[in-house]
Design a protein around this motif. Structure first.
Motif, mmCIF file in Angstrom:
data_model
loop_
_atom_site.group_PDB
_atom_site.id
_atom_site.type_symbol
_atom_site.label_atom_id
_atom_site.label_comp_id
_atom_site.label_asym_id
_atom_site.label_seq_id
_atom_site.Cartn_x
_atom_site.Cartn_y
_atom_site.Cartn_z
ATOM 1 N N VAL A 34 0.829 -1.206 0.000
ATOM 2 C CA VAL A 34 0.000 0.000 0.000
ATOM 3 C C VAL A 34 0.864 1.256 0.000
ATOM 4 O O VAL A 34 0.539 2.249 -0.647
ATOM 5 C CB VAL A 34 -1.035 -0.022 1.145
ATOM 6 N N GLU A 35 2.005 1.228 0.668
ATOM 7 C CA GLU A 35 2.902 2.388 0.657
ATOM 8 C C GLU A 35 3.482 2.609 -0.742
ATOM 9 O O GLU A 35 3.606 3.747 -1.193
ATOM 10 C CB GLU A 35 4.002 2.245 1.705
ATOM 11 N N LYS A 36 3.837 1.537 -1.436
ATOM 12 C CA LYS A 36 4.321 1.643 -2.818
ATOM 13 C C LYS A 36 3.215 2.193 -3.717
ATOM 14 O O LYS A 36 3.458 3.073 -4.548
ATOM 15 C CB LYS A 36 4.799 0.272 -3.313
ATOM 16 N N LEU A 37 2.010 1.679 -3.559
ATOM 17 C CA LEU A 37 0.868 2.132 -4.350
ATOM 18 C C LEU A 37 0.631 3.634 -4.179
ATOM 19 O O LEU A 37 0.353 4.345 -5.150
ATOM 20 C CB LEU A 37 -0.367 1.339 -3.923
ATOM 21 N N LYS A 38 0.799 4.118 -2.949
ATOM 22 C CA LYS A 38 0.585 5.548 -2.670
ATOM 23 C C LYS A 38 1.600 6.439 -3.382
ATOM 24 O O LYS A 38 1.368 7.629 -3.530
ATOM 25 C CB LYS A 38 0.624 5.810 -1.159
#
Length: 78
Positions: A34-38
């Motif tokens: 999710v951090e990469k996606l953000k």
């Protein structure tokens, strides 16, 4: 490594769900994803929900969250 997504897709809404007791995909991997996606799309449109005690499965609570997400982001059928 993939850069930011351009065009209309950069504003797509994403709901990512994860059980905090998943033995197959540790919840830490979900957090990293999710951090990469953000970094790739508008972070304000990314929601990460975890479910206490849930393993590599789903739950009624998760399905209710998915339904609410769909109702919010997809237009109703006529």
């Amino acid at each position: 490594s993939q850069g930011p997504i351009s065009g209309v897709n950069k504003d797509i809404a994403v709901l990512q769900c994860h059980g905090d007791c998943d033995p197959l995909v540790p919840v830490m991997f979900g957090s990293l994803t999710v951090e990469k996606l953000k970094t790739m799309i508008n972070p304000a449109n990314v929601t990460f929900k975890t479910y206490a005690g849930m393993m590599h499965s789903s739950s009624l609570e998760e399905m209710m969250d998915v339904k609410q997400f769909i109702d919010k982001h997809l237009p109703p059928l006529d």
